[in-house]
Design an enzyme around this catalytic site. Structure first.
Site, short mmCIF file in Angstrom:
data_model
loop_
_atom_site.label_atom_id
_atom_site.label_comp_id
_atom_site.label_asym_id
_atom_site.label_seq_id
_atom_site.Cartn_x
_atom_site.Cartn_y
_atom_site.Cartn_z
N LYS A 30 0.75 -1.34 -0.10
CA LYS A 30 0.00 0.09 0.08
C LYS A 30 0.75 1.28 0.08
O LYS A 30 0.68 2.41 -0.74
CB LYS A 30 -0.95 0.13 1.33
CG LYS A 30 -2.16 -0.95 1.11
CD LYS A 30 -3.03 -0.77 2.32
CE LYS A 30 -4.26 -2.01 2.11
NZ LYS A 30 -5.18 -1.91 3.13
N ASP A 80 -10.33 2.68 2.58
CA ASP A 80 -10.26 1.81 3.70
C ASP A 80 -11.12 2.65 4.77
O ASP A 80 -12.14 1.89 5.41
CB ASP A 80 -9.04 1.56 4.25
CG ASP A 80 -8.32 0.35 3.47
OD1 ASP A 80 -9.07 -0.58 2.93
OD2 ASP A 80 -7.05 0.05 3.59
#
Ligand code: NDP
Length: 272
Positions: free
Chosen positions: A66, A102
């Site tokens: 990420k 997220d």
């Protein structure tokens, strides 16, 4: 060349993202090519470039890529910039635009699926890794009263607090100082401690009456923390399955301009 989509990570074979995106695509009447692609960090840039050359228009990114995904993007949304990590890449011209869904995924799950009002809640975030970095901006944007971040490695909690901006009051401390904290309305486990069969350090006083315990993991990974919470009189225990589906829906909407109905997909996964 037909547009391609994929999730990148290592390991990736366990990923539920291909099934979730296939279900969304079927619901929306879109023919979707979405695969899981394994990539070690040192090969990620090349693997992603080959994917783009072969029609790659969008990617999800998971552990341990990420931060790399964020770093290689030509530009980024403000929520990805505050997180310093991307879970979603969108092909724009010759480069990638980075986003992070997220946080909005967690907030939608808590507020819309579970009916929790985050406004004015005292929140304790255990962990300061990629997932914690992803959810912290969205929690702050949801007008919680306060955010305390506790991490085994203090410097990472401090970096998270700093990344949220100078005008944001994020308190942070290391695990040893947890004993002095108490009375949170929402306690979120964003550690990967369960992978080693461990629990983050806890004590019952961390939870206020009517507190909510949230584990960002799902399946067996969520069990140790949520079981501990239930054994210590926490009535509402929520795992990360809903967040998983909601963050996927947000990525899907960014790529395809259509927002799928997440509830049937969530119920199918919950029953599976
Ligand atoms: P990272 O590897 O980036 O971070 C791991 C975090 O856990 C760090 O803060 C680390 O502390 C802490 N940690 C690890 N082991 C222990 C331990 N034994 N005791 C205390 N703390 C520990 O992982 P992620 O942030 O990406 O993932 C964390 C969790 O969130 C995972 O369970 C993952 O599956 C879940 N997740 C769920 C999503 C969803 O959609 N539901 C999306 C993304 C993640 P330190 O800094 O000291 O090493």
């Amino acid at each position: 060349m037909s547009p391609r989509f994929a999730v990148f990570g290592q390991p990736i074979s366990h990923s539920r993202s291909p099934a979730i995106h296939a279900a969304f695509a079927k619901q929306c009447g879109i023919a979707l090519d979405y695969q899981a692609i394994e990539a070690a960090p040192e090969h990620f840039t090349d693997t992603l470039a080959a994917f783009a050359a072969d029609g790659g228009m969008g990617a999800n990114v998971t552990l341990p890529l990420k931060e790399l995904a964020f770093a290689l993007a030509a530009n980024a949304s403000s929520r990805a910039t505050r997180a310093g990590a991307a879970n979603t890449l969108i092909r724009v011209g010759d480069g990638w635009h980075a986003d992070n869904t997220d946080g909005i995924g967690l907030v939608r799950d808590l507020t819309q699926r579970h009916g929790i009002n985050l406004r004015a809640q005292r929140v304790l975030l255990l962990g300061a890794g990629g997932a914690a970095r992803g959810v912290a901006p969205a929690l702050l944007d949801a007008h919680i009263a306060s955010l305390n971040v506790v991490n085994r490695t203090l410097s990472k909690a401090q970096a998270l607090a700093q990344a949220m901006g100078a005008d944001t009051q994020v308190q942070c401390c290391e695990t040893a100082a947890l004993a002095q904290l108490q009375g949170f309305d929402i306690v979120i486990n964003a550690t990967s401690a369960a992978r080693g069969g461990q629990l983050p350090a806890l004590h019952a006083g961390l939870f206020s009456a009517n507190a909510v315990a949230v584990d960002l993991g799902y399946g067996a990974a969520a069990e140790p923390f949520l079981r501990w919470a239930a054994q210590h009189a926490v009535v509402r225990c929520i795992d990360g399955l809903g967040m998983l589906v909601e963050q996927a829906a947000e990525s899907f909407a960014l790529w395809h301009g259509q927002r799928p109905d997440t509830q049937p997909v969530y119920e199918h996964l919950r029953g599976a």
